[in-house]
Design an enzyme around this catalytic site. Structure first.
Site, mmCIF file in Angstrom:
data_model
loop_
_atom_site.group_PDB
_atom_site.id
_atom_site.type_symbol
_atom_site.label_atom_id
_atom_site.label_comp_id
_atom_site.label_asym_id
_atom_site.label_seq_id
_atom_site.Cartn_x
_atom_site.Cartn_y
_atom_site.Cartn_z
ATOM 1 N N LYS A 97 0.842 -1.201 0.000
ATOM 2 C CA LYS A 97 0.000 0.000 0.000
ATOM 3 C C LYS A 97 0.870 1.241 0.000
ATOM 4 C CE LYS A 97 -1.802 2.601 3.115
ATOM 5 N NZ LYS A 97 -1.654 3.914 2.432
ATOM 6 N N GLU B 292 10.384 0.578 10.106
ATOM 7 C CA GLU B 292 11.350 1.656 9.849
ATOM 8 C C GLU B 292 10.609 2.941 10.178
ATOM 9 O OE1 GLU B 292 14.432 1.282 8.799
ATOM 10 O OE2 GLU B 292 14.510 -0.687 7.861
ATOM 11 N N CYS C 213 13.577 10.528 6.877
ATOM 12 C CA CYS C 213 13.560 9.982 8.244
ATOM 13 C C CYS C 213 14.935 10.105 8.892
ATOM 14 C CB CYS C 213 13.124 8.536 8.200
ATOM 15 S SG CYS C 213 13.988 7.610 6.933
ATOM 16 N N GLU D 274 10.387 15.103 15.762
ATOM 17 C CA GLU D 274 10.703 15.070 14.338
ATOM 18 C C GLU D 274 9.823 16.089 13.611
ATOM 19 O OE1 GLU D 274 9.460 11.532 12.157
ATOM 20 O OE2 GLU D 274 11.382 11.542 11.136
HETATM 21 P P1 NAD Z 1 2.403 7.682 8.553
HETATM 22 O O1 NAD Z 1 2.821 6.715 9.593
HETATM 23 O O2 NAD Z 1 1.285 8.590 8.853
HETATM 24 O O3 NAD Z 1 2.008 6.926 7.211
HETATM 25 C C1 NAD Z 1 2.834 5.958 6.616
HETATM 26 C C2 NAD Z 1 1.973 4.965 5.881
HETATM 27 O O4 NAD Z 1 1.169 4.252 6.817
HETATM 28 C C3 NAD Z 1 0.994 5.589 4.887
HETATM 29 O O5 NAD Z 1 0.905 4.736 3.770
HETATM 30 C C4 NAD Z 1 -0.317 5.578 5.661
HETATM 31 O O6 NAD Z 1 -1.461 5.561 4.834
HETATM 32 C C5 NAD Z 1 -0.207 4.305 6.461
HETATM 33 N N1 NAD Z 1 -0.987 4.234 7.695
HETATM 34 C C6 NAD Z 1 -1.466 5.254 8.452
HETATM 35 N N2 NAD Z 1 -2.114 4.764 9.527
HETATM 36 C C7 NAD Z 1 -2.030 3.404 9.465
HETATM 37 C C8 NAD Z 1 -2.476 2.338 10.294
HETATM 38 N N3 NAD Z 1 -3.142 2.559 11.426
HETATM 39 N N4 NAD Z 1 -2.184 1.073 9.929
HETATM 40 C C9 NAD Z 1 -1.477 0.821 8.803
HETATM 41 N N5 NAD Z 1 -1.057 1.788 7.973
HETATM 42 C C10 NAD Z 1 -1.308 3.072 8.293
HETATM 43 O O7 NAD Z 1 3.719 8.451 8.176
HETATM 44 P P2 NAD Z 1 3.896 9.595 7.101
HETATM 45 O O8 NAD Z 1 3.534 10.874 7.730
HETATM 46 O O9 NAD Z 1 3.293 9.269 5.822
HETATM 47 O O10 NAD Z 1 5.475 9.482 6.856
HETATM 48 C C11 NAD Z 1 6.373 10.180 7.578
HETATM 49 C C12 NAD Z 1 6.999 9.337 8.650
HETATM 50 O O11 NAD Z 1 7.664 8.210 8.085
HETATM 51 C C13 NAD Z 1 8.072 10.089 9.395
HETATM 52 O O12 NAD Z 1 7.931 9.901 10.776
HETATM 53 C C14 NAD Z 1 9.369 9.469 8.904
HETATM 54 O O13 NAD Z 1 10.442 9.551 9.762
HETATM 55 C C15 NAD Z 1 8.965 8.080 8.633
HETATM 56 N N6 NAD Z 1 9.865 7.461 7.655
HETATM 57 C C16 NAD Z 1 10.749 6.523 8.098
HETATM 58 C C17 NAD Z 1 11.638 5.933 7.224
HETATM 59 C C18 NAD Z 1 12.601 4.900 7.709
HETATM 60 O O14 NAD Z 1 13.175 4.209 6.884
HETATM 61 N N7 NAD Z 1 12.804 4.769 8.983
HETATM 62 C C19 NAD Z 1 11.625 6.284 5.872
HETATM 63 C C20 NAD Z 1 10.715 7.248 5.446
HETATM 64 C C21 NAD Z 1 9.830 7.822 6.358
#
Ligand code: NAD
Length: 478
Positions: free
Chosen positions: A184, A258, A292, A389
């Site tokens: 997804k 991650e 991230c 963050e």
């Molecule tokens: P998010 O957690 O809101 O969303 C990430 C994904 O999860 C999206 O596809 C979203 O639709 C989905 N999602 C949301 N709620 C969910 C649930 N309850 N169950 C399953 N899926 C769900 O994060 P974001 O705002 O889109 O992304 C930014 C975050 O991602 C930042 O905190 C960043 O640090 C992190 N990030 C981490 C890495 C890494 O490798 N560690 C890489 C990129 C981004």
């Protein structure tokens, strides 16, 4: 120093043909959603609607998981590694052939500068498929036993900051190890994942090996909680990661997370200042700070603070912010209105708590979501901008006197994804690297990625590794 006047150099968007609407990619075909729900994806630089995308409900997720299970049992897990490798090589080559188109599509949907999608994201996507294609027939030499087995069906959920690259990080190792996937993409950036579905068709990948379900958090939840998946791979926020860990705890699913970060980029007094400043800029302003592992906390040794800050301000005055498709653009758009609101809120908190805010002179476009490169000085460790963050182009600057103080401050965070060290002394680099609690420590560079190098976090930045030999473990019954 004034900016040079550059004529506009826009990459043509005519190279991409975006459909008006997209179905879900299940069992090798695009199919409509069962309950007919859809959402729009927009260009964050202009707010123009790019396409309508299907919102997958639980029944759609169920269909996708069944298709992946069928493909796992009847096709993919039966293929010898060298046959799986051929498909991965083929995908890698098609990504290269379509590199320009994919870069434009990524910049349109995400808002990142074409310079980055063209030179970083897409080449790394191809590199991940090439790298893992190489592993597919050599898994018995990876150190996980003489005949390592795949896990089954992987449910994968990714964020919007590197849409196609995060897809590659997830899909390439899963397929190389013999698993099938349901992925997804994030709701604000589904288009390159859908373009990838077309690449799977072009590569003649057996139906059901890759399935793409679009939607928001609820679709993600339906996927990770589905009883038919064997493995959950999630990249996203720490908050959602914790929810997923709780939801999967009572099951047999293997989980890798991650999550977020708040990396320290540590500059010692003997570091070459100009190089360090380039590294600081790359560390926090690359991809608008939507990274991230961004170097969002700059720790500068007190003796060179004035020199480093003056040089940094001079350099930031040369950054060009604007049209993501312009080849001269350094800083693109913020990915969404919601993310912009979060960056604004935390920046206002920084000022309210007493830090000094500075941005170079910079005109923001009227339409779309924009935030200027911003530096906060006079930041204390207790400030929210030093702890939380921000995930935007905002740098918090702190100082230190001794290496021990630098380590103490760098590790004073619930996160532990990455760190940077700038010094001419090799011994100091090793001393720091062995004390910093971070999955990756860069020395005299920052934000360098390679598919052969494992990436992942300590503490609340998650668990499991992606990339390299270590990353294979997440997809093997090891
Ligand atoms: P998010 O957690 O809101 O969303 C990430 C994904 O999860 C999206 O596809 C979203 O639709 C989905 N999602 C949301 N709620 C969910 C649930 N309850 N169950 C399953 N899926 C769900 O994060 P974001 O705002 O889109 O992304 C930014 C975050 O991602 C930042 O905190 C960043 O640090 C992190 N990030 C981490 C890495 C890494 O490798 N560690 C890489 C990129 C981004």
């Amino acid at each position: 120093m004034a900016k040079f006047e550059y004529a506009p150099a826009p990459e043509s968007r005519a190279i991409v043909s975006i459909k008006e609407s997209y179905g879900l990619f299940i069992g090798g075909e695009f199919v409509p959603g069962l309950d007919g729900r859809a959402f729009k994806t927009i260009s964050p630089a202009t707010e123009e609607v790019l396409a309508e995308v299907t919102e997958a409900g639980p029944a759609d997720v169920d269909r996708a998981v069944s298709a992946a299970r069928k493909a796992y049992e009847h096709t993919w897990s039966q293929l010898p590694g060298k046959e799986r490798a051929k498909y991965l090589f083929r995908i890698a080559r098609i990504v290269q052939e379509k590199a320009r188109e994919l870069a434009v599509l990524e910049s349109l949907d995400n808002g990142k500068p074409i310079r980055e999608s063209r030179d970083v994201d897409i080449p790394l996507v191809a590199a991940h498929f090439f790298y893992h294609a190489g592993w597919a027939d050599k898994l018995e030499y990876a150190g996980y036993g003489p005949a390592p087995k795949p896990l089954g069906v992987a449910g994968q959920v990714i964020p919007w900051n590197f849409p196609l690259l995060m897809l590659a990080w997830k899909i390439a190792p899963a397929l190389a190890c013999g698993n099938t996937v349901v992925l997804k993409p994030a709701e604000t950036t589904p288009l390159t994942a859908l373009a990838f579905a077309e690449i799977c068709q072009q590569a003649d990948l057996p139906p059901g090996v890759v399935n793409i379900v679009t939607g928001a958090g609820e679709t993600g939840r339906a996927l990770v909680e589905h009883p038919g998946i064997d493995k959950v791979a999630f990249t996203g926020s720490t908050e959602v990661g914790k929810e997923i860990a709780r939801a999967c705890a009572p099951s047999r699913k293997k989980v890798t997370l991650e999550l977020g970060g708040k990396a320290a980029n540590v500059v010692f007094e003997d570091a070459p200042v100009d190089q360090a400043v380039e590294g600081i800029v790359n560390g926090i302003f690359f991809n608008q700070g939507h990274v991230c592992c961004a170097g969002s906390r700059l720790l500068v040794q007190e003796s060179v603070y004035d020199e480093v800050l003056a040089s940094l301000r001079r350099r930031l005055a040369t950054l060009r912010l604007g049209d993501p498709l312009d080849k001269n653009t350094d800083v693109g758009a913020i990915n969404s209105a919601a993310q912009l609101a979060r960056i604004r809120e935390l920046s206002e908190a920084g000022e309210a708590e007493g830090a000094q805010r500075w941005s170079p002179p910079c005109e923001l476009p009227v339409k779309g979501f924009w935030f200027p490169p911003t530096v906060f000085t006079g930041v204390s460790q207790a400030h929210r901008i030093a702890r939380e963050e921000i995930f935007g182009p905002v740098l918090s600057v702190l100082t230190f006197r001794t290496p021990a103080e630098a380590v103490e401050k760098a590790n004073n965070t619930p996160y532990g994804l990455s760190a940077g060290v700038w010094t001419e002394k090799g011994s100091l680099i090793l001393w720091m690297a062995s004390r910093l609690r971070a999955g990756v420590v860069w020395a005299n560079t920052f934000n360098k990625f390679d598919p052969a190098s494992p990436f992942g976090g300590y503490k609340e930045s998650g668990y499991g590794r992606e990339g390299g030999r270590h990353g294979l473990e997440a997809y093997l019954d090891a």
